[in-house]
Design an enzyme around this catalytic site. Structure first.
Site, short mmCIF file in Angstrom:
data_model
loop_
_atom_site.label_atom_id
_atom_site.label_comp_id
_atom_site.label_asym_id
_atom_site.label_seq_id
_atom_site.Cartn_x
_atom_site.Cartn_y
_atom_site.Cartn_z
N SER A 85 0.85 -1.18 0.00
CA SER A 85 0.00 0.00 0.00
C SER A 85 0.89 1.25 0.00
CB SER A 85 -0.97 -0.03 1.18
OG SER A 85 -1.98 0.93 1.03
N HIS A 130 -7.63 -5.18 -1.55
CA HIS A 130 -6.48 -4.46 -1.02
C HIS A 130 -5.94 -5.09 0.26
CE1 HIS A 130 -3.85 -1.00 -1.06
NE2 HIS A 130 -4.18 -0.66 0.17
#
Length: 202
Positions: free
Chosen positions: A52, A164
């Protein structure tokens, strides 16, 4: 390598407008401090990885220094311009750059690792999920294609059905595979074992 919230809002927002600036300096200063305190660490075999925001930093780092021998980037931003128009919170980087891509186009590009892809010398493995809406798959694909376009050593692994949160809440099989891919890459490029067998060929 994540943006720390433990030191308060002011500290966290210290990189507003300059991702890849103060944060890059902080990370590299941290590396230098660790190396100074631990002389047994092999400075010729340093690896870097992150997911991320940490993935963004990994991409940024390899575009700005060649001191790392191998890198793995997970669910990472490579191009803020396309990311801002395709992510689940459209134009979600407005507060990071003092405006959206229409107002701060040049700044968005200046802070995109993709702009510096030609500088990369570190072999890099790109891991991404096909259902990642926070950092869409196209971010990993752009990074990988640009790396290959300029003749860099890179591989791309896409995890099906994952979002994610792959490394936190992904399917157990994919959690293991993610670690296997990372271990393989670092074994091959940090330990110099060119004959290391990739997880999908075992």
């Amino acid at each position: 390598m994540i943006r720390s919230t433990g030191y308060g809002h002011k500290f966290e927002r210290g990189i507003a407008g300059e991702w890849g600036g103060k944060d890059f300096v902080d990370v590299m200063n941290g590396v230098d401090a660790v190396l100074a305190a631990n002389p047994w660490i092999d400075r010729e075999r340093l690896g870097v990885t992150g997911g991320s925001y940490g993935g963004f930093m990994t991409n940024w780092i390899v575009g700005h220094t060649g001191r790392f021998k191998a890198a793995v980037t997970l669910r990472s931003v490579s191009n803020f311009i396309s990311d801002d128009g395709t992510r689940d919170g459209a134009y979600g980087h407005r507060t990071d750059f003092g405006g959206d891509i229409f107002q701060k186009h040049e700044l968005f590009w200046d802070r995109s690792p993709l702009k510096y892809v030609q500088n990369v010398t570190t072999p890099i493995l790109v891991l991404h999920s096909d259902n990642d809406y926070r950092v869409p798959l196209e971010q990993g694909e752009q990074w990988f294609r640009a790396l290959r376009h300029f003749g860099k050593t890179a591989e791309l692994v896409i995890f099906p059905r994952e979002n994610h949160n792959l490394t936190r809440t992904g399917e157990p099989r994919h959690l293991v595979e993610s670690l296997d891919w990372q271990a393989w890459w670092f074994t091959k490029y940090l330990e110099g074992k060119a004959d290391a067998v990739a997880p999908d060929r075992r």
